[in-house]
Scaffold this motif. Structure first.
Motif, PDB file in Angstrom:
ATOM      1  N   ARG A  63       0.873  -1.168   0.000  1.00 38.32           N
ATOM      2  CA  ARG A  63       0.000   0.000   0.000  1.00 38.32           C
ATOM      3  C   ARG A  63       0.914   1.223   0.000  1.00 38.32           C
ATOM      4  O   ARG A  63       1.717   1.384   0.921  1.00 38.32           O
ATOM      5  CB  ARG A  63      -0.909   0.037   1.228  1.00 38.32           C
ATOM      6  N   TYR A  84      -6.147   5.730  12.770  1.00 35.58           N
ATOM      7  CA  TYR A  84      -5.097   5.892  11.779  1.00 35.58           C
ATOM      8  C   TYR A  84      -5.706   6.591  10.562  1.00 35.58           C
ATOM      9  O   TYR A  84      -6.857   6.321  10.204  1.00 35.58           O
ATOM     10  CB  TYR A  84      -4.605   4.502  11.385  1.00 35.58           C
ATOM     11  N   GLN A  88      -3.527   7.478   0.248  1.00 37.13           N
ATOM     12  CA  GLN A  88      -3.015   6.396  -0.581  1.00 37.13           C
ATOM     13  C   GLN A  88      -3.040   6.801  -2.049  1.00 37.13           C
ATOM     14  O   GLN A  88      -4.015   7.396  -2.522  1.00 37.13           O
ATOM     15  CB  GLN A  88      -3.866   5.135  -0.375  1.00 37.13           C
ATOM     16  N   HIS A  99      -5.359  -8.664   0.333  1.00 33.56           N
ATOM     17  CA  HIS A  99      -5.094  -9.194   1.677  1.00 33.56           C
ATOM     18  C   HIS A  99      -6.295  -8.903   2.564  1.00 33.56           C
ATOM     19  O   HIS A  99      -7.247  -8.252   2.131  1.00 33.56           O
ATOM     20  CB  HIS A  99      -3.796  -8.584   2.251  1.00 33.56           C
ATOM     21  N   HIS A 101      -7.415  -8.219   6.955  1.00 32.23           N
ATOM     22  CA  HIS A 101      -6.963  -8.009   8.331  1.00 32.23           C
ATOM     23  C   HIS A 101      -8.171  -7.711   9.207  1.00 32.23           C
ATOM     24  O   HIS A 101      -9.255  -7.362   8.701  1.00 32.23           O
ATOM     25  CB  HIS A 101      -5.923  -6.882   8.412  1.00 32.23           C
ATOM     26  N   ARG A 107     -12.382   4.118   2.913  1.00 33.05           N
ATOM     27  CA  ARG A 107     -11.702   4.890   1.861  1.00 33.05           C
ATOM     28  C   ARG A 107     -12.588   6.078   1.566  1.00 33.05           C
ATOM     29  O   ARG A 107     -13.803   5.898   1.350  1.00 33.05           O
ATOM     30  CB  ARG A 107     -11.559   4.097   0.556  1.00 33.05           C
ATOM     31  N   HIS A 140      -9.393  -7.633   0.233  1.00 33.51           N
ATOM     32  CA  HIS A 140      -9.552  -6.410  -0.557  1.00 33.51           C
ATOM     33  C   HIS A 140      -8.290  -6.122  -1.349  1.00 33.51           C
ATOM     34  O   HIS A 140      -7.183  -6.328  -0.862  1.00 33.51           O
ATOM     35  CB  HIS A 140      -9.918  -5.220   0.323  1.00 33.51           C
ATOM     36  N   HIS A 142      -6.933  -3.240  -4.655  1.00 32.10           N
ATOM     37  CA  HIS A 142      -7.279  -2.025  -5.402  1.00 32.10           C
ATOM     38  C   HIS A 142      -6.571  -2.059  -6.744  1.00 32.10           C
ATOM     39  O   HIS A 142      -5.492  -2.638  -6.866  1.00 32.10           O
ATOM     40  CB  HIS A 142      -6.841  -0.761  -4.660  1.00 32.10           C
ATOM     41  N   ASP A 158      -7.406   6.941   3.603  1.00 34.80           N
ATOM     42  CA  ASP A 158      -7.680   5.700   4.333  1.00 34.80           C
ATOM     43  C   ASP A 158      -7.922   6.046   5.797  1.00 34.80           C
ATOM     44  O   ASP A 158      -7.138   6.794   6.393  1.00 34.80           O
ATOM     45  CB  ASP A 158      -6.457   4.765   4.299  1.00 34.80           C
ATOM     46  N   LEU A 160      -8.450   3.890   9.361  1.00 28.49           N
ATOM     47  CA  LEU A 160      -8.477   2.547   9.958  1.00 28.49           C
ATOM     48  C   LEU A 160      -8.459   2.641  11.478  1.00 28.49           C
ATOM     49  O   LEU A 160      -8.003   3.643  12.049  1.00 28.49           O
ATOM     50  CB  LEU A 160      -7.295   1.691   9.496  1.00 28.49           C
ATOM     51  N   ILE A 162      -6.549   1.018  13.403  1.00 27.51           N
ATOM     52  CA  ILE A 162      -5.286   0.350  13.758  1.00 27.51           C
ATOM     53  C   ILE A 162      -4.869   0.574  15.219  1.00 27.51           C
ATOM     54  O   ILE A 162      -4.600  -0.405  15.930  1.00 27.51           O
ATOM     55  CB  ILE A 162      -4.159   0.781  12.789  1.00 27.51           C
TER      56      ILE A 162
END
Ligand code: 1HN
Length: 349
Positions: A63, A84, A88, A99, A101, A107, A140, A142, A158, A160, A162
């Motif tokens: 990413r 977070y 991007q 991937h 998680h 987005r 997901h 892109h 983005d 998240l 995190i």
């Protein structure tokens, strides 16, 4: 006094600490956030993001993101204590490999219309202002159209959870064996199924607490705000402010991140407001100023389209709009509300 210091040293060897030395900071009268208000001017940041585009491929980077780090949390990949944020970039012809998680992601498209994202076997085209969800533990990837077919650099924000998952030590991740996951549903399938104020009879909440709509298109959002502004009333603090919902529950679109869109009509001079959810803002349209205060400190953030800023917990903010302003924002409000700790205050001056 020395007796006490000696005592503290002695108990420290046993991993023991005296509560009475830290009680007042552990349980403050009101939040004393270390997190700072901060502003990222898009025109200043963009050349650096594009430079990353020629330094590293999406395939190598996985990413290609510039993380928006709070000045009080440098090195921690955090814009607030719980969230977070990053910008991007995906260049024409690139694939950001698949991937999944346990962190949930949103987005918010900032620039360019030639990219897509695929979630759980379905693709959606990304357009500026669209709010797109990647639910926890869904594959997901892109991609972006090749240059010969009109592909341009595409940038999105983005968001998240995190830091929140790090706090809980509950993060898991794995790669998909190929760059792209297989597509199992036609584009637009989720929106038809879940985004038309109807639900399939057999709706089974396959994403549990996350909305089954994964792209909330800007055109629809903008139209609703425009109609509501025309119809009034416009809130003295927030203008016309809406939250994104999970149509199956009426609850938040994401379990850990609350998302909002608001319109401030040209000439709007908002009243001051504060709350306990630190908020990340992406400017969609218009020019205006966010005035942030805490104690005797003031930050003035004049903003325009594509600029980003963060408003920490328990800082007072008021907005002024030169033009019709549209702001997207996100925070950890769903978590605070679930825990019963969220507070907000509408102030008069
Ligand atoms: C991630 O998976 C994405 O899928 C973006 O686009 C940013 C930051 C940290 C960890 C995973 C993405 C991320 C991320």
């Amino acid at each position: 006094m020395n007796d006490r210091l000696n005592y503290y040293q002695d108990i420290a060897t046993l991993q023991l600490a005296p509560l009475w030395e830290s009680l007042h900071t552990l349980v403050p009268k009101e939040p004393a956030p270390a997190v700072q208000p901060h502003f990222w001017h898009y025109d200043t940041l963009r050349p650096h993001l594009m430079r990353a585009g020629s330094l590293i491929t999406a395939a190598e980077a996985v990413r290609r993101v510039l993380v928006l780090e709070n000045p009080a949390l440098t090195g921690k990949a955090s814009i607030t204590q719980s969230l977070y944020a990053g910008l991007q970039l995906i260049m024409p012809g690139e694939i950001a490999p698949s991937h999944r998680h346990t962190q949930s992601a949103l987005r918010f498209i900032v620039e360019g219309s030639t990219a897509w994202t695929a979630v759980n076997g379905e693709r959606t085209q990304m357009h500026p202002g669209d709010f797109i969800i990647t639910p926890s533990w869904t594959f997901h990837d892109h991609g972006n159209r090749i240059e010969a077919e009109g592909g341009v650099p595409v940038v999105w924000l983005d968001g998240l959870d995190i830091p929140m998952l790090r706090f809980f030590d509950a993060g898991f991740a794995e790669n998909y064996p190929e760059a792209e996951q297989p597509l199992t549903r036609a584009e637009g399938d989720s929106f038809a199924r879940y985004g038309a104020n109807m639900l399939p009879l057999e709706y089974d909440a396959s994403y549990r607490s996350t909305s089954p709509i994964f792209n909330y298109p800007y055109a629809r959002t903008r139209e609703a705000l425009e109609t509501l502004r025309r119809n009034g009333p416009v809130d003295d603090w927030h203008g016309v402010k809406m939250r994104y919902v999970n149509p199956a529950t009426g609850g938040w679109a994401m379990p850990t991140i609350g998302t909002f869109m608001q319109l401030l009509p040209a000439g709007f001079k908002g009243k001051p407001y504060r709350n306990t959810d630190g908020t990340v803002v992406s400017v969609v349209e218009g020019r205006g100023t966010a005035i942030v205060t805490r104690g005797d400190r003031t930050w003035r953030f004049p903003f325009g389209p594509r600029d980003h800023f963060v408003l920490p917990s328990w800082h007072t903010v008021r907005f002024e709009a030169e033009d019709d302003v549209v702001l997207f924002s996100f925070s950890d409000r769903p978590v605070q509300q679930a825990l019963g700790i969220h507070r907000e205050q509408r102030l008069e001056a």
